[in-house]
Design a protein around this motif. Sequence first.
Motif, PDB file in Angstrom:
ATOM      1  N   HIS A   1      16.503   9.840  -6.186  1.00  0.00           N
ATOM      2  CA  HIS A   1      16.717   9.953  -7.629  1.00  0.00           C
ATOM      3  C   HIS A   1      16.028   8.801  -8.361  1.00  0.00           C
ATOM      4  O   HIS A   1      15.329   9.021  -9.361  1.00  0.00           O
ATOM      5  N   HIS A   2      16.217   7.584  -7.875  1.00  0.00           N
ATOM      6  CA  HIS A   2      15.603   6.418  -8.510  1.00  0.00           C
ATOM      7  C   HIS A   2      14.076   6.461  -8.381  1.00  0.00           C
ATOM      8  O   HIS A   2      13.355   6.052  -9.298  1.00  0.00           O
ATOM      9  N   LEU A   3      13.589   6.972  -7.244  1.00  0.00           N
ATOM     10  CA  LEU A   3      12.139   7.069  -7.043  1.00  0.00           C
ATOM     11  C   LEU A   3      11.522   8.025  -8.056  1.00  0.00           C
ATOM     12  O   LEU A   3      10.508   7.704  -8.689  1.00  0.00           O
ATOM     13  N   ARG A   4      12.140   9.186  -8.234  1.00  0.00           N
ATOM     14  CA  ARG A   4      11.575  10.151  -9.182  1.00  0.00           C
ATOM     15  C   ARG A   4      11.626   9.590 -10.603  1.00  0.00           C
ATOM     16  O   ARG A   4      10.664   9.734 -11.373  1.00  0.00           O
ATOM     17  N   ARG A   5      12.731   8.966 -10.970  1.00  0.00           N
ATOM     18  CA  ARG A   5      12.828   8.388 -12.320  1.00  0.00           C
ATOM     19  C   ARG A   5      11.766   7.328 -12.518  1.00  0.00           C
ATOM     20  O   ARG A   5      11.124   7.244 -13.564  1.00  0.00           O
ATOM     21  N   SER A   6      11.568   6.486 -11.485  1.00  0.00           N
ATOM     22  CA  SER A   6      10.606   5.397 -11.581  1.00  0.00           C
ATOM     23  C   SER A   6       9.182   5.928 -11.702  1.00  0.00           C
ATOM     24  O   SER A   6       8.383   5.430 -12.501  1.00  0.00           O
ATOM     25  N   LEU A   7       8.861   6.964 -10.946  1.00  0.00           N
ATOM     26  CA  LEU A   7       7.522   7.557 -11.022  1.00  0.00           C
ATOM     27  C   LEU A   7       7.288   8.224 -12.372  1.00  0.00           C
ATOM     28  O   LEU A   7       6.219   8.093 -12.974  1.00  0.00           O
ATOM     29  N   ALA A   8       8.303   8.926 -12.861  1.00  0.00           N
ATOM     30  CA  ALA A   8       8.162   9.603 -14.150  1.00  0.00           C
ATOM     31  C   ALA A   8       7.965   8.610 -15.290  1.00  0.00           C
ATOM     32  O   ALA A   8       7.317   8.922 -16.300  1.00  0.00           O
ATOM     33  N   ALA A   9       8.497   7.398 -15.115  1.00  0.00           N
ATOM     34  CA  ALA A   9       8.416   6.386 -16.171  1.00  0.00           C
ATOM     35  C   ALA A   9       7.011   5.820 -16.347  1.00  0.00           C
ATOM     36  O   ALA A   9       6.760   5.119 -17.329  1.00  0.00           O
TER      37      ALA A   9
ATOM     38  N   ARG B   1      27.605  -0.409  -0.742  1.00  0.00           N
ATOM     39  CA  ARG B   1      26.776   0.095  -1.830  1.00  0.00           C
ATOM     40  C   ARG B   1      25.874   1.234  -1.331  1.00  0.00           C
ATOM     41  O   ARG B   1      25.405   1.204  -0.183  1.00  0.00           O
ATOM     42  N   PRO B   2      25.606   2.223  -2.163  1.00  0.00           N
ATOM     43  CA  PRO B   2      24.870   3.415  -1.698  1.00  0.00           C
ATOM     44  C   PRO B   2      23.366   3.175  -1.594  1.00  0.00           C
ATOM     45  O   PRO B   2      22.789   2.395  -2.350  1.00  0.00           O
ATOM     46  N   VAL B   3      22.744   3.851  -0.638  1.00  0.00           N
ATOM     47  CA  VAL B   3      21.277   3.893  -0.544  1.00  0.00           C
ATOM     48  C   VAL B   3      20.767   5.320  -0.718  1.00  0.00           C
ATOM     49  O   VAL B   3      19.575   5.526  -0.932  1.00  0.00           O
ATOM     50  N   GLU B   4      21.683   6.288  -0.640  1.00  0.00           N
ATOM     51  CA  GLU B   4      21.262   7.685  -0.676  1.00  0.00           C
ATOM     52  C   GLU B   4      20.786   8.124  -2.058  1.00  0.00           C
ATOM     53  O   GLU B   4      20.255   9.237  -2.214  1.00  0.00           O
ATOM     54  N   THR B   5      20.943   7.266  -3.061  1.00  0.00           N
ATOM     55  CA  THR B   5      20.440   7.579  -4.406  1.00  0.00           C
ATOM     56  C   THR B   5      18.951   7.250  -4.552  1.00  0.00           C
ATOM     57  O   THR B   5      18.383   7.445  -5.633  1.00  0.00           O
ATOM     58  N   TYR B   6      18.322   6.754  -3.497  1.00  0.00           N
ATOM     59  CA  TYR B   6      16.912   6.352  -3.574  1.00  0.00           C
ATOM     60  C   TYR B   6      15.998   7.449  -4.123  1.00  0.00           C
ATOM     61  O   TYR B   6      15.180   7.174  -5.022  1.00  0.00           O
TER      62      TYR B   6
ATOM     63  N   ARG C   1       0.848  -1.198   0.000  1.00  0.00           N
ATOM     64  CA  ARG C   1       0.000   0.000   0.000  1.00  0.00           C
ATOM     65  C   ARG C   1       0.881   1.245   0.000  1.00  0.00           C
ATOM     66  O   ARG C   1       1.094   1.859  -1.030  1.00  0.00           O
ATOM     67  N   THR C   2       1.341   1.626   1.162  1.00  0.00           N
ATOM     68  CA  THR C   2       2.187   2.815   1.295  1.00  0.00           C
ATOM     69  C   THR C   2       3.307   2.493   2.283  1.00  0.00           C
ATOM     70  O   THR C   2       3.278   2.939   3.433  1.00  0.00           O
ATOM     71  N   PRO C   3       4.293   1.687   1.866  1.00  0.00           N
ATOM     72  CA  PRO C   3       5.371   1.308   2.798  1.00  0.00           C
ATOM     73  C   PRO C   3       6.163   2.526   3.265  1.00  0.00           C
ATOM     74  O   PRO C   3       6.469   3.416   2.467  1.00  0.00           O
ATOM     75  N   SER C   4       6.437   2.563   4.541  1.00  0.00           N
ATOM     76  CA  SER C   4       7.160   3.704   5.114  1.00  0.00           C
ATOM     77  C   SER C   4       8.520   3.252   5.641  1.00  0.00           C
ATOM     78  O   SER C   4       8.806   2.067   5.730  1.00  0.00           O
ATOM     79  N   GLY C   5       9.349   4.222   5.991  1.00  0.00           N
ATOM     80  CA  GLY C   5      10.635   3.935   6.612  1.00  0.00           C
ATOM     81  C   GLY C   5      11.843   4.247   5.761  1.00  0.00           C
ATOM     82  O   GLY C   5      12.975   4.213   6.252  1.00  0.00           O
ATOM     83  N   VAL C   6      11.631   4.583   4.480  1.00  0.00           N
ATOM     84  CA  VAL C   6      12.786   4.786   3.608  1.00  0.00           C
ATOM     85  C   VAL C   6      13.586   6.028   4.013  1.00  0.00           C
ATOM     86  O   VAL C   6      14.807   6.073   3.842  1.00  0.00           O
ATOM     87  N   SER C   7      12.929   7.036   4.578  1.00  0.00           N
ATOM     88  CA  SER C   7      13.662   8.240   5.002  1.00  0.00           C
ATOM     89  C   SER C   7      14.635   7.902   6.130  1.00  0.00           C
ATOM     90  O   SER C   7      15.733   8.465   6.200  1.00  0.00           O
ATOM     91  N   TYR C   8      14.243   6.977   7.001  1.00  0.00           N
ATOM     92  CA  TYR C   8      15.142   6.575   8.090  1.00  0.00           C
ATOM     93  C   TYR C   8      16.331   5.798   7.541  1.00  0.00           C
ATOM     94  O   TYR C   8      17.455   5.936   8.030  1.00  0.00           O
ATOM     95  N   MET C   9      16.109   4.987   6.517  1.00  0.00           N
ATOM     96  CA  MET C   9      17.212   4.284   5.868  1.00  0.00           C
ATOM     97  C   MET C   9      18.249   5.287   5.364  1.00  0.00           C
ATOM     98  O   MET C   9      19.464   5.110   5.568  1.00  0.00           O
ATOM     99  N   ILE C  10      17.786   6.351   4.713  1.00  0.00           N
ATOM    100  CA  ILE C  10      18.694   7.334   4.131  1.00  0.00           C
ATOM    101  C   ILE C  10      19.377   8.160   5.211  1.00  0.00           C
ATOM    102  O   ILE C  10      20.594   8.403   5.161  1.00  0.00           O
TER     103      ILE C  10
END
Length: 464
Positions: A190-198, A183-188, A154-163
Motif C-alpha cells: 500500500h505504501h509503495l503504490r502511494r509513494s510511486l503515485a506521488a 508494528r506491521p510490515v504487511e502494509t508495504y 538500484r533495485t533492492p530485492s527481498g521485500v516479498s520475503y519480509m512480508i
Amino acid sequence: MLLADGTVRQPYQRFHEWFCAQNTEELGAKAHEAEEFFRRTGITFNVYGDEEAAERLIPFDLVPRIIAKAEWDRLAEGIEQRVQALNAFLDDIYHDQEIIKAGKLPQSLITGNEAYLPEMEGFRPPGGVYTHIIGTDIVQVAENEFYVLEDNARTPSGVSYMIENRETMMQMFPELFAQNRVRPVETYPHHLRRSLAAVAPPACKDKPVVAVLTPGIHNSAYYEHAFLADQMGVELIEGSDVREIDGRIQMRTTEGYTPIDVLYRRVDDAYLDPKAFRPDSVLGIPGIMDVYRNGGITIANAPGTGIADDKAIYSYMPEIVEFYTGRKALLENVPTWRCADADSLAYVLEHLAELVVKEVHGSGGYGMLVGPASTKAECEAFAAKLRERPGNYIAQPTLALSTVPILTDQGLSPRHVDLRPFVLVSDTVHIIPGGLTRVALKEGSLVVNSSQGGGTKDTWVLRD
C-alpha cells in the motif's frame, strides 16, 4: 536474546517465556510446515550458474529478531538522514557536481564509472526523486552500535520475503502477536503504490497508472516482481508488452493501449532501453529514455542511481552525508580501504587473511573474499586479482557481527545476521518498521546472502 550473564534482554522477554513453554519437536514440525507453505506458494529464488539446483527455497527460521522501539527509532533517524543525502548526492553529480568542486570527492570516482549514466546529466526526475526504493544493509556489532554495510539504490530485492515471513508467523503463532505489540510490515505494498503515485510525471493528468517491469520468469527475483504487482493491484509487464505511442509508453490491454505513468522497473540500466544503451537487449523498452526525459513517464528507481551502490563511493558516505545534510552521519560506515590507493592496496595485500574484500559493483555475496574463512591458496589467487585490477575492489575488517538465535535440532543456537530495512522516498520518506533479517545458517559463517546458503527470519519492531 540473552545478555552475557544469561538474563533475557527486555525486547525478548515475552517471546522467551513463550518459547520455554513450547515442545521443541512440535516447533520443528512447524518449521517443516513453513517450508511446505513456501514451496506451495512458489517463494523461490534462482541461483545463476548452478545447474543442479537453479531454483531454491530460501530457508526460513521461526525465531524472530526482536528490536526495541527506542533502538529502532535511533536506527530510523540515521537511515532517513542517509537516504536524503544519497538523493541529494545523485542530483548533484548529474548537475553541478558541487561535492567534487568542494574537494570532498575525487572526480576520478565519477569519470569512467560504469554505473554513471551521461544520459542523466542535466535531467531531474519527476518530484526530484532518484531513489524511490532503497534497501540499506545494516550490521550490529554491540548494544546500540550499528554500521551501514552497503546501500542498495538500484533495485533492492527481498521485500516479498519480509512480508511472507510475517504472514507465515502470524498464521502459525497468532498467540505471539497477541502477546507482543509488533508494528506491521504487511502494509508495504500500500505504501509503495502511494509513494510511486506521488511522483507521477508532468504528462499524468488523472489517477496515475503504475506498472512493474520484469525481465521475465527466469530472473532470480521474478517471484517478488509478481508478488508486488499483485499486492499493489497493478500490471506486471515485460518489454514486449509495451511500446512508445504518441510520446508515451503504453501497455497492451484487452481494451487497446493504455499509457503508463509510473514504471517500477526491475530491469538493469544496461537493458532498459536498447536505443539508448545495449542494442541487443530484448528485456527493455525502445525509446523509454526519450519519453522519460520529455516528462512522459517516471522510472523508479531512476536510471543512473547505481553509482550510489558503488562501494568506492560508499567509502565516502560520511563526507557525503555531512556535505548535504550539514550534520555528522548518525549511522557510521564500516572502515574501508580503497584498493585503488597504492598504500591501501599494500595494506590489504599484507593483511588479506584478516579482511573481507569486495568488488565495487558486486552484490549477492559473489566475487568477494572472506579472509578468515579462506585457505592460503584462495587468498593467493585473490591477491592476483587485486594486483591486476585494484580499482575494482575495496576491503573491510572482519566485524564481530552480533548474533541472534535460530532453531536447530538441539534447540536455540546463535548465528550471525544483518538487517535490510526498506525505505520509500517520494514527497515523504517512509521507513518500513522492520525489514529483512538475513541469517548465516552455517555455524560461524559471516555470509548471510541467500545465494551463499543464508536464510531469513521475521523482524519485529515493538511498539513500546
